[in-house]
Motif scaffolding. Structure first.
Motif, PDB file in Angstrom:
ATOM      1  N   ARG A 125       0.823  -1.199   0.000  1.00  0.00           N
ATOM      2  CA  ARG A 125       0.000   0.000   0.000  1.00  0.00           C
ATOM      3  C   ARG A 125       0.866   1.261   0.000  1.00  0.00           C
ATOM      4  N   TRP A 126       2.031   1.196   0.582  1.00  0.00           N
ATOM      5  CA  TRP A 126       2.873   2.385   0.727  1.00  0.00           C
ATOM      6  C   TRP A 126       3.898   2.528  -0.395  1.00  0.00           C
ATOM      7  N   SER A 127       3.770   1.769  -1.464  1.00  0.00           N
ATOM      8  CA  SER A 127       4.670   1.931  -2.610  1.00  0.00           C
ATOM      9  C   SER A 127       4.441   3.303  -3.239  1.00  0.00           C
ATOM     10  N   TYR A 128       5.475   3.805  -3.857  1.00  0.00           N
ATOM     11  CA  TYR A 128       5.428   5.093  -4.563  1.00  0.00           C
ATOM     12  C   TYR A 128       5.114   6.263  -3.635  1.00  0.00           C
ATOM     13  N   ASP A 129       5.571   6.186  -2.394  1.00  0.00           N
ATOM     14  CA  ASP A 129       5.420   7.341  -1.502  1.00  0.00           C
ATOM     15  C   ASP A 129       6.773   7.985  -1.210  1.00  0.00           C
ATOM     16  N   ASP A 130       7.789   7.593  -1.991  1.00  0.00           N
ATOM     17  CA  ASP A 130       9.151   8.123  -1.898  1.00  0.00           C
ATOM     18  C   ASP A 130       9.853   7.786  -0.581  1.00  0.00           C
ATOM     19  N   ALA A 142       7.198  -1.053   7.088  1.00  0.00           N
ATOM     20  CA  ALA A 142       5.749  -0.904   6.897  1.00  0.00           C
ATOM     21  C   ALA A 142       5.241  -1.807   5.781  1.00  0.00           C
ATOM     22  N   CYS A 143       6.139  -2.248   4.902  1.00  0.00           N
ATOM     23  CA  CYS A 143       5.773  -3.165   3.815  1.00  0.00           C
ATOM     24  C   CYS A 143       6.444  -4.508   4.048  1.00  0.00           C
ATOM     25  N   ASP A 144       5.838  -5.558   3.521  1.00  0.00           N
ATOM     26  CA  ASP A 144       6.481  -6.863   3.554  1.00  0.00           C
ATOM     27  C   ASP A 144       7.690  -6.841   2.623  1.00  0.00           C
ATOM     28  N   ALA A 145       8.653  -7.681   2.884  1.00  0.00           N
ATOM     29  CA  ALA A 145       9.841  -7.770   2.040  1.00  0.00           C
ATOM     30  C   ALA A 145       9.443  -8.053   0.593  1.00  0.00           C
ATOM     31  N   ALA A 149       9.410  -2.062  -4.156  1.00  0.00           N
ATOM     32  CA  ALA A 149      10.601  -2.039  -4.998  1.00  0.00           C
ATOM     33  C   ALA A 149      10.995  -0.644  -5.483  1.00  0.00           C
ATOM     34  N   MET A 150      10.064   0.134  -6.014  1.00  0.00           N
ATOM     35  CA  MET A 150      10.442   1.426  -6.613  1.00  0.00           C
ATOM     36  C   MET A 150      11.011   2.377  -5.590  1.00  0.00           C
TER      37      MET A 150
END
Length: 159
Positions: A125-130, A142-145, A149-150
């Motif tokens: 959910r927190w991808s692309y939040d820099d 906050a994210c699973d391994a 990626a980005m």
């Protein structure tokens, strides 16, 4: 005496229904129970209404905002206008587009293709939040391994 018994019986019957949404984050369209992929803000069994579709394995377009070209589910960092599990088509298209963008951006950073595949995807959910949230890259956790990626490749390029 009969009235007291009736009141007691009513309370006993009503309590389980209240307990189903006893979490402070209940009834916000976001399933917050870990067992259904939520962030864990609610204990199991305390966010029942928000988790209804996911717990039944339903992933459809029953939301009134479905098929409008915008993913509206919280679990995909959408607006939250749709209950998790009710904007399937828009969210699936959004995920495909997001991954295509990731591959282009990673290539733009000069990351070799074999390395990109090792990074994982951007399903958190927190991808692309820099902010790198993948614990494998020293992120916040906050994210699973393998799911942010980005943000992690941008923060700590690995060539």
């Amino acid at each position: 005496m009969f009235r007291s018994l009736l009141i007691l019986l009513t309370c006993v019957i009503a309590l389980p229904a209240l307990a189903n949404d006893s979490c402070e984050f209940a009834n916000d369209n976001e399933c917050d129970e870990v067992r259904y992929g939520g962030m864990g803000y609610c204990d199991d069994g305390t966010d029942t209404t928000d988790c209804t579709l996911l717990s039944a394995g339903i992933n459809d377009d029953s939301c009134s905002f479905a098929n409008d070209g915008e993913c509206d589910e919280y679990r995909y960092n959408g607006s939250g206008a749709c209950q998790d599990g009710s904007d399937a088509t828009d969210c699936a298209a959004w995920q495909v587009d997001r991954e295509a963008t990731f591959l282009e951006r990673a290539a733009g950073l000069g990351v070799a293709a074999p390395v990109v595949t090792l990074l994982g995807d951007n399903s958190c959910r927190w991808s692309y939040d820099d902010e790198c949230d993948d614990p494998n890259f020293g992120g916040t956790g906050a994210c699973d391994a393998g799911t942010d990626a980005m943000d992690c490749v941008a923060a700590k390029p690995v060539n």
